[in-house]
Motif scaffolding. Structure first.
Motif, PDB file in Angstrom:
ATOM      1  N   ALA A 352      17.268  42.770   5.956  1.00 16.36           N
ATOM      2  CA  ALA A 352      16.952  43.790   6.965  1.00 16.36           C
ATOM      3  C   ALA A 352      16.754  45.167   6.330  1.00 16.36           C
ATOM      4  N   ALA A 353      17.444  45.421   5.215  1.00 15.46           N
ATOM      5  CA  ALA A 353      17.391  46.747   4.588  1.00 15.46           C
ATOM      6  C   ALA A 353      16.239  46.881   3.597  1.00 15.46           C
ATOM      7  N   GLY A 354      15.432  45.837   3.424  1.00 12.83           N
ATOM      8  CA  GLY A 354      14.302  45.920   2.516  1.00 12.83           C
ATOM      9  C   GLY A 354      14.671  45.819   1.047  1.00 12.83           C
ATOM     10  N   GLU A 355      15.775  45.153   0.754  1.00 15.29           N
ATOM     11  CA  GLU A 355      16.205  45.026  -0.646  1.00 15.29           C
ATOM     12  C   GLU A 355      15.488  43.897  -1.388  1.00 15.29           C
ATOM     13  N   LEU A 356      14.816  43.005  -0.663  1.00 15.16           N
ATOM     14  CA  LEU A 356      14.081  41.932  -1.334  1.00 15.16           C
ATOM     15  C   LEU A 356      12.781  42.471  -1.926  1.00 15.16           C
ATOM     16  N   ALA A 357      12.349  41.863  -3.009  1.00 22.97           N
ATOM     17  CA  ALA A 357      11.136  42.307  -3.697  1.00 22.97           C
ATOM     18  C   ALA A 357      10.334  41.082  -4.130  1.00 22.97           C
ATOM     19  N   VAL A 358       9.038  41.303  -4.350  1.00 24.89           N
ATOM     20  CA  VAL A 358       8.165  40.218  -4.812  1.00 24.89           C
ATOM     21  C   VAL A 358       7.697  40.544  -6.223  1.00 24.89           C
ATOM     22  N   ARG A 359       7.769  39.545  -7.109  1.00 23.83           N
ATOM     23  CA  ARG A 359       7.186  39.637  -8.445  1.00 23.83           C
ATOM     24  C   ARG A 359       6.062  38.610  -8.523  1.00 23.83           C
ATOM     25  N   TYR A 360       5.059  38.902  -9.360  1.00 16.04           N
ATOM     26  CA  TYR A 360       3.875  38.053  -9.440  1.00 16.04           C
ATOM     27  C   TYR A 360       3.722  37.517 -10.867  1.00 16.04           C
ATOM     28  N   GLN A 361       3.702  36.188 -10.976  1.00 10.08           N
ATOM     29  CA  GLN A 361       3.463  35.597 -12.285  1.00 10.08           C
ATOM     30  C   GLN A 361       2.020  35.112 -12.346  1.00 10.08           C
ATOM     31  N   PRO A 362       1.246  35.609 -13.300  1.00  9.79           N
ATOM     32  CA  PRO A 362      -0.168  35.237 -13.388  1.00  9.79           C
ATOM     33  C   PRO A 362      -0.375  33.776 -13.750  1.00  9.79           C
ATOM     34  N   VAL A 363      -1.446  33.215 -13.224  1.00  9.48           N
ATOM     35  CA  VAL A 363      -1.961  31.907 -13.627  1.00  9.48           C
ATOM     36  C   VAL A 363      -3.166  32.179 -14.526  1.00  9.48           C
ATOM     37  N   VAL A 364      -3.148  31.617 -15.737  1.00 11.34           N
ATOM     38  CA  VAL A 364      -4.148  31.934 -16.753  1.00 11.34           C
ATOM     39  C   VAL A 364      -5.043  30.728 -16.987  1.00 11.34           C
ATOM     40  N   GLN A 572       0.879  28.674 -16.486  1.00  7.69           N
ATOM     41  CA  GLN A 572       1.760  29.803 -16.186  1.00  7.69           C
ATOM     42  C   GLN A 572       2.864  29.794 -17.233  1.00  7.69           C
ATOM     43  N   GLY A 573       3.365  30.952 -17.590  1.00  7.60           N
ATOM     44  CA  GLY A 573       4.486  30.959 -18.507  1.00  7.60           C
ATOM     45  C   GLY A 573       4.672  32.294 -19.194  1.00  7.60           C
ATOM     46  N   PHE A 574       5.819  32.449 -19.819  1.00  6.72           N
ATOM     47  CA  PHE A 574       6.180  33.717 -20.447  1.00  6.72           C
ATOM     48  C   PHE A 574       5.427  33.955 -21.748  1.00  6.72           C
ATOM     49  N   TYR A 575       4.765  32.917 -22.254  1.00  6.45           N
ATOM     50  CA  TYR A 575       3.970  33.137 -23.460  1.00  6.45           C
ATOM     51  C   TYR A 575       2.890  34.199 -23.192  1.00  6.45           C
ATOM     52  N   PHE A 576       2.327  34.161 -22.002  1.00  8.80           N
ATOM     53  CA  PHE A 576       1.287  35.117 -21.638  1.00  8.80           C
ATOM     54  C   PHE A 576       1.893  36.360 -21.006  1.00  8.80           C
ATOM     55  N   VAL A 577       2.649  36.154 -19.921  1.00  7.30           N
ATOM     56  CA  VAL A 577       3.224  37.314 -19.248  1.00  7.30           C
ATOM     57  C   VAL A 577       4.324  36.837 -18.298  1.00  7.30           C
ATOM     58  N   ALA A 578       5.380  37.613 -18.196  1.00 10.70           N
ATOM     59  CA  ALA A 578       6.465  37.331 -17.265  1.00 10.70           C
ATOM     60  C   ALA A 578       6.074  37.817 -15.867  1.00 10.70           C
ATOM     61  N   PRO A 579       6.801  37.401 -14.833  1.00 11.82           N
ATOM     62  CA  PRO A 579       6.522  37.932 -13.489  1.00 11.82           C
ATOM     63  C   PRO A 579       6.620  39.455 -13.485  1.00 11.82           C
ATOM     64  N   VAL A 580       5.656  40.102 -12.822  1.00 15.06           N
ATOM     65  CA  VAL A 580       5.572  41.570 -12.853  1.00 15.06           C
ATOM     66  C   VAL A 580       5.497  42.119 -11.437  1.00 15.06           C
ATOM     67  N   GLU A 581       5.788  43.406 -11.307  1.00 10.59           N
ATOM     68  CA  GLU A 581       5.625  44.088 -10.023  1.00 10.59           C
ATOM     69  C   GLU A 581       4.138  44.255  -9.735  1.00 10.59           C
ATOM     70  N   ASP A 583       2.274  46.849  -9.212  1.00 14.35           N
ATOM     71  CA  ASP A 583       1.567  47.898  -9.967  1.00 14.35           C
ATOM     72  C   ASP A 583       1.210  47.418 -11.366  1.00 14.35           C
ATOM     73  N   GLU A 584       2.134  46.688 -12.009  1.00  9.36           N
ATOM     74  CA  GLU A 584       1.852  46.157 -13.345  1.00  9.36           C
ATOM     75  C   GLU A 584       0.785  45.075 -13.266  1.00  9.36           C
ATOM     76  N   LEU A 585       0.802  44.284 -12.180  1.00  9.09           N
ATOM     77  CA  LEU A 585      -0.247  43.281 -11.993  1.00  9.09           C
ATOM     78  C   LEU A 585      -1.609  43.966 -11.883  1.00  9.09           C
ATOM     79  N   GLU A 586      -1.655  45.071 -11.193  1.00  5.92           N
ATOM     80  CA  GLU A 586      -2.920  45.815 -11.061  1.00  5.92           C
ATOM     81  C   GLU A 586      -3.434  46.237 -12.433  1.00  5.92           C
ATOM     82  N   HIS A 587      -2.542  46.717 -13.306  1.00  8.67           N
ATOM     83  CA  HIS A 587      -2.947  47.121 -14.654  1.00  8.67           C
ATOM     84  C   HIS A 587      -3.460  45.919 -15.440  1.00  8.67           C
ATOM     85  N   LEU A 588      -2.771  44.782 -15.321  1.00  2.00           N
ATOM     86  CA  LEU A 588      -3.194  43.582 -16.045  1.00  2.00           C
ATOM     87  C   LEU A 588      -4.575  43.133 -15.598  1.00  2.00           C
ATOM     88  N   LEU A 589      -4.813  43.176 -14.283  1.00  3.65           N
ATOM     89  CA  LEU A 589      -6.099  42.734 -13.762  1.00  3.65           C
ATOM     90  C   LEU A 589      -7.210  43.715 -14.121  1.00  3.65           C
TER      91      LEU A 589
END
Length: 618
Positions: A352-364, A572-581, A583-589
């Motif tokens: 309810a307080a908005g403490e949950l967050a989403v991270r995005y792991q790229p598919v390469v 998918q995997g940490f070899y390429f990139v870990a899950p990111v916020e 804003d970081e996904l935007e930079h990667l793309l």
């Protein structure tokens, strides 16, 4: 007129005397006959009581030899009367009890009955638990032996032991329960204080057990728990104790360990043991183990302290994603999170307080080394404990019935984020996929399809970009719902493919688009023939059915090279990139994967991208 009167009136004195003598003799004879008849009846009554007595009775002479037994005794002992007559009664008694029975036979000074418990050895070698009452055979001041009256206590003692066992053992697995386990810990700590040795406690909680329970039912879950118990019994040494503490929690008390290293080695073996597949209803079932390790120290004051330490370490293993062991450290008393009874309320508040967050792991896509999609992964920004992985709170959400609410929040939030990037033109590749997990509970919810439609509409998100990941255990029975979801325009993927036990025929009928291969099959890829054969089979199966395959858990260039040779493309995997916020996904793309992220033979994953302790939604 009786005989005496007749003689007195008519006979001579001699005749009268003879007549009187005859009368006396006749009277005596009648009395004797009556006495003998009375004694015969008494003897017959006694014999009948002896022979027909339901209790086992043996008549024993003063030297302890058997003179006679009744049928009940022959049945109890397995010998007939001829075999028993003349042998020492004590010879039938179990050797450990024999001395007590011999003393009991001698203890007749007061001519009073007395009892003793012992075990009689049946002719077939089995022991019969008895209560033997010794009754002196006394006439006047003389004792002619004893009657040994035996009452079979076997069933009564078995019932008493069963009741005691139920009070101290788990009714399902037969392992020690919490009460008995606490007592064993207490005695073990008392011994180590005297000896200077150490004991270790391994506190274990099963991972993925709820999925097995949901898939195979509670009866199947019980089968699995019994199989786990059997493995644990074979795992420990003689003198160690295994307990089931409730639900899918188990504990092992290791006596006399040398140090922390020995305890950690045992815990590592335990994790490997539970990772091996189980058989439930004739099918393979997979679970894992989160194990906390605590070793006794001189300052420990109580068993409860040792249990609390192992419990904290186990929950730390859960927090790190499970399938591992974690030793207790003192920092856990101050900095570690304890998933306790209050976590459900905290999670509701955090949602309810908005403490949950989403991270995005790229598919390469390996063909062009470009990002062609992302998987949305939920995290919890806890105000005290920081960013928490899903393994620390998803099970709580499932048990509390708020997993559907959480899933829908992730779907709304991720659709909103990716729509913004689409609108800004940041996402250039086509097609691009946003992949969102659905829990089994959410998939089975009657309002699922309407909810997905409402979210797509409210967020103005094109359905062609959305991919919903479902568990393999719901596919076989959910074809109709999958068809309704696909009618919205979304694609459907099977998450953790290969970990379920459903027949693969559903791939033909269930309208699946993508198989996401579980990281379990990827870890040894390139160095293990079986793993390579499994991936090759999955790729061939997917090609046969016109499906895409995404390989999860890529962490090593050897795995990538093996995939290239097998024809795999999406990873998918940490070899390429870990899950990111976002804003970081935007930079990667925008800039694409930096050269450091692009596969080069012989290159290891950058150190800063070492995998965290847990990824994924659960």
């Amino acid at each position: 007129m009786d005989l005496g009167q007749w003689v007195a009136q008519n006979g001579t004195p001699v005749v009268a005397a003879v007549a009187l003598l005859g009368l006396v003799l006749l009277t005596s004879l009648v009395a004797t006959l009556r006495t003998k008849r009375s004694r015969r009846l008494a003897h017959e009554r006694h014999t009948s009581l002896f022979v027909n007595n339901t209790a086992a009775v043996a008549a024993v002479d003063p030297k302890g030899a058997i003179e006679r037994v009744n049928p009940a005794f022959t049945e109890m002992s397995g010998y007939d009367e001829a075999q028993l007559r003349g042998i020492a009664f004590a010879s039938l008694i179990a050797p450990d009890d024999r001395a007590r029975v011999v003393e009991s036979l001698k203890d007749d000074s007061e001519h009073r009955p007395h009892s003793v418990e012992s075990r009689l050895v049946h002719r077939d070698g089995l022991e019969v638990e008895l209560e033997i009452t010794s009754v002196p055979i006394a006439i006047g001041d003389r004792t002619f032996g004893t009657y040994q009256i035996a009452r079979d206590l076997t069933k009564q003692r078995e019932m008493e032991r069963e009741l005691e066992s139920r009070a101290l053992h788990d009714h399902l697995t037969g392992l020690a329960n919490r009460s008995l386990f606490s007592d064993r810990i207490r005695h073990a700590l008392q011994r180590v204080r005297r000896s200077g040795h150490r004991v270790a406690l391994l506190y274990m909680d099963l991972d993925r057990f709820k999925l097995v329970n949901d898939n195979a039912g509670h009866a199947g879950g019980d089968v699995l728990l019994c199989e786990v118990a059997a493995r644990l019994r074979n795992f420990v040494r003689e003198g160690d104790t295994v307990a089931r503490l409730g639900g899918d929690e188990f504990a092992i008390l290791l006596e006399d360990v040398a140090d922390q290293e020995e305890a950690d080695t045992a815990a590592e073996r335990l994790v490997d043991l539970i990772n091996e597949p189980f058989k439930v209803n004739g099918k393979a079932a997979y679970v894992g183990a989160s194990v906390g390790v605590a070793v006794s120290t001189p300052e420990l004051e109580s068993p409860e302290q040792l249990v609390r330490r192992a419990d904290k370490a186990m929950y730390e293993a859960k927090r790190r994603g499970g399938y591992r062991y974690v030793p207790y450290t003192s920092e856990m008393d101050t900095g570690g999170i304890r998933l306790g009874d209050h976590l459900e309320a905290e999670l509701r508040r955090g949602l309810a307080a908005g403490e949950l967050a989403v991270r995005y792991q790229p598919v390469v896509d390996l063909a062009g080394t470009q990002i062609v999609g992302v998987e949305a992964l939920v995290r919890w920004n806890h105000p005290v404990h920081g960013l928490l992985p899903p393994s620390s709170f998803i099970p709580v959400a499932e048990n509390a019935g708020i997993i559907v609410q959480l899933d829908r929040w992730v779907l709304e939030h991720s659709c909103r984020d990716i729509r913004r990037l689409l609108k800004q033109g940041v996402i250039q590749s086509r097609p691009f996929t946003l992949s969102v997990n659905l829990s089994s509970q959410h998939f089975e919810d009657d309002g699922l399809v309407d909810a997905v439609y409402d979210i797509l509409t409210a967020e103005q998100f094109a359905a062609e970009y959305l991919q919903l990941e479902i568990k393999e255990d719901v596919v076989a029975t959910g074809a109709e719902k999958i068809a309704r979801l696909k009618s919205l325009g979304v694609t459907v993927a099977i998450d953790d493919f290969g970990m379920g036990d459903e027949p693969l025929g559903y791939l033909r009928d269930a309208m699946i688009d993508v198989l996401k291969v579980d990281r379990t099959f990827v870890m040894a890829l390139g160095g293990d023939r079986i793993s390579t054969a499994v991936i090759r089979t999955i790729l061939s199966l997917a090609e046969m059915h016109g499906l895409q395959v995404v390989i999860e858990g890529i962490e090593d260039p050897v795995q990538i090279e093996a995939l290239r040779q097998l024809g795999g493309r999406l990873v998918q995997g940490f070899y390429f990139v870990a899950p990111v916020e976002i804003d970081e996904l935007e930079h990667l793309l925008t800039r694409g994967l930096a050269p450091a992220f692009i596969y080069q033979p012989g290159r290891r994953a950058p150190a800063q991208e070492a995998p965290p302790e847990a990824v994924g939604r659960g």
